[in-house]
Scaffold this motif. Structure first.
Motif, short mmCIF file in Angstrom:
data_model
loop_
_atom_site.label_atom_id
_atom_site.label_comp_id
_atom_site.label_asym_id
_atom_site.label_seq_id
_atom_site.Cartn_x
_atom_site.Cartn_y
_atom_site.Cartn_z
N SER A 36 43.76 29.91 45.77
CA SER A 36 44.18 31.09 45.28
C SER A 36 45.96 30.93 45.07
CB SER A 36 44.10 32.48 45.23
OG SER A 36 42.87 33.21 44.98
N SER A 37 45.91 30.58 46.79
CA SER A 37 47.98 30.09 46.81
C SER A 37 47.96 29.10 46.54
CB SER A 37 48.22 30.07 48.65
OG SER A 37 47.11 28.96 48.87
N VAL A 38 47.77 28.18 45.98
CA VAL A 38 47.97 26.49 45.99
C VAL A 38 47.85 26.20 44.24
CG1 VAL A 38 47.06 24.36 45.43
CG2 VAL A 38 47.52 25.31 47.78
N GLU A 39 47.02 26.95 43.79
CA GLU A 39 46.08 26.88 42.11
C GLU A 39 46.64 27.56 41.81
OE1 GLU A 39 44.25 24.41 40.38
OE2 GLU A 39 44.64 23.91 42.71
N GLY A 40 47.09 28.94 41.96
CA GLY A 40 47.49 30.16 41.37
C GLY A 40 46.20 31.11 40.55
N ILE A 41 45.19 30.82 40.55
CA ILE A 41 44.00 31.67 40.43
C ILE A 41 42.83 31.80 41.28
CG2 ILE A 41 43.75 30.60 37.85
CD1 ILE A 41 41.39 29.19 38.68
N THR A 42 41.96 32.92 41.16
CA THR A 42 40.71 32.86 42.04
C THR A 42 40.19 31.62 41.92
OG1 THR A 42 39.73 34.29 41.37
CG2 THR A 42 40.83 35.24 42.59
N ILE A 43 38.90 31.61 43.08
CA ILE A 43 37.61 30.89 42.70
C ILE A 43 37.07 31.28 42.09
CG2 ILE A 43 35.83 29.37 43.94
CD1 ILE A 43 37.42 29.20 46.93
N GLU A 44 36.85 32.38 42.14
CA GLU A 44 36.04 32.95 40.78
C GLU A 44 36.76 32.89 39.03
OE1 GLU A 44 37.28 34.37 43.57
OE2 GLU A 44 35.24 34.62 44.90
N LYS A 45 37.66 32.71 39.22
CA LYS A 45 38.17 33.14 37.91
C LYS A 45 38.27 31.28 37.05
CE LYS A 45 40.34 34.03 34.15
NZ LYS A 45 39.99 34.91 33.00
N PHE A 46 37.73 30.70 38.62
CA PHE A 46 37.82 28.90 38.17
C PHE A 46 36.46 29.33 37.77
CE2 PHE A 46 36.95 24.86 39.65
CZ PHE A 46 38.04 24.12 38.95
N ILE A 47 35.38 29.28 38.63
CA ILE A 47 34.40 28.93 38.44
C ILE A 47 33.84 29.92 37.20
CG2 ILE A 47 31.15 30.37 38.97
CD1 ILE A 47 33.10 30.16 41.78
N THR A 48 34.42 30.59 36.26
CA THR A 48 34.10 31.42 35.29
C THR A 48 34.83 30.30 34.28
OG1 THR A 48 34.21 33.97 35.81
CG2 THR A 48 34.41 33.11 33.91
N LYS A 49 36.01 30.27 34.28
CA LYS A 49 36.30 28.79 33.15
C LYS A 49 35.33 28.30 33.14
CE LYS A 49 41.20 29.80 33.83
NZ LYS A 49 41.92 29.98 31.94
N GLN A 50 34.46 27.45 34.06
CA GLN A 50 33.56 25.98 34.27
C GLN A 50 32.83 26.24 33.72
OE1 GLN A 50 34.61 22.53 35.31
NE2 GLN A 50 36.18 23.29 36.01
N ARG A 51 32.13 27.45 33.89
CA ARG A 51 30.84 27.94 33.32
C ARG A 51 30.98 28.20 31.98
NH1 ARG A 51 28.20 32.83 36.22
NH2 ARG A 51 26.40 32.56 35.44
#
Length: 188
Positions: A114-129
């Motif tokens: 979150s600190s480096v990417e500016g989004i949560t892991i969960e949000k990244f997973i959602t975007k990928q899905r």
């Protein structure tokens, strides 16, 4: 002495083939090439490392230093691999998968990401899905219910809600588009 290099933007089997081709061209022996990483049985000489870095950069890849940036790349690679390239369902949740594979507490991984990417892991997973859903809708081989089941959504209604929230349109509206808005996995 074994050496592992982490490479950013490796997101598909063609990326693996491209990296293998570069390694072969530069005559750098390697043990294995996987999404996001290359394992060597010996250290790479500095001159060859510079050539490798230059060729990989020319192809859109990036060599990562050991540490936090490589850890973030590994998180992304594990998620992308699981969602886009595995046919079997994940038997554990992503937090357990990431903790087990990367040997770090999930809380640490989550805060770092979150600190480096500016989004949560969960949000990244959602975007990928959602990108995977777009791909499946585009090829029109499965019903929405089948897609929901295949991607581990609790229902097609929940998938539709999440899809609309992420894209601004329903899955049906997306299917009707002639040139759907799909993104490269490494740009998510």
């Amino acid at each position: 002495m074994n050496q592992t290099l982490y490479i950013k933007n490796m997101v598909c089997p063609r990326c693996i083939m491209a990296v293998e081709t570069v390694l072969d061209e530069l005559e750098i022996p390697y043990k294995s090439v996987q999404l996001g990483q290359v394992d060597f049985s010996q250290a790479i000489p500095k001159g060859k490392m510079e050539s490798l870095d230059k060729k990989l950069t020319g192809l859109g890849f990036e060599l990562l230093e050991s540490g936090k940036s490589s850890l973030i790349s590994q998180i992304k690679t594990l998620i992308i691999d699981q969602i886009h390239h595995k046919n079997e369902a994940l038997r554990v949740n992503f937090s357990t998968l990431l903790s087990d594979q990367l040997h770090h507490d999930y809380t640490y991984l989550s805060r770092l990401f979150s600190s480096v990417e500016g989004i949560t892991i969960e949000k990244f997973i959602t975007k990928q899905r959602i990108e995977k859903v777009k791909e499946m809708l585009f090829y029109d081989e499965l019903t929405l219910a089948e897609i929901a089941f295949k991607l581990d959504y609790s229902s097609s209604a929940y998938l539709s809600t999440q899809f609309k929230k992420e894209t601004g349109m329903t899955p049906s509206q997306f299917k009707k588009m002639h040139s759907p808005d799909r993104r490269h996995l490494d740009s998510l």
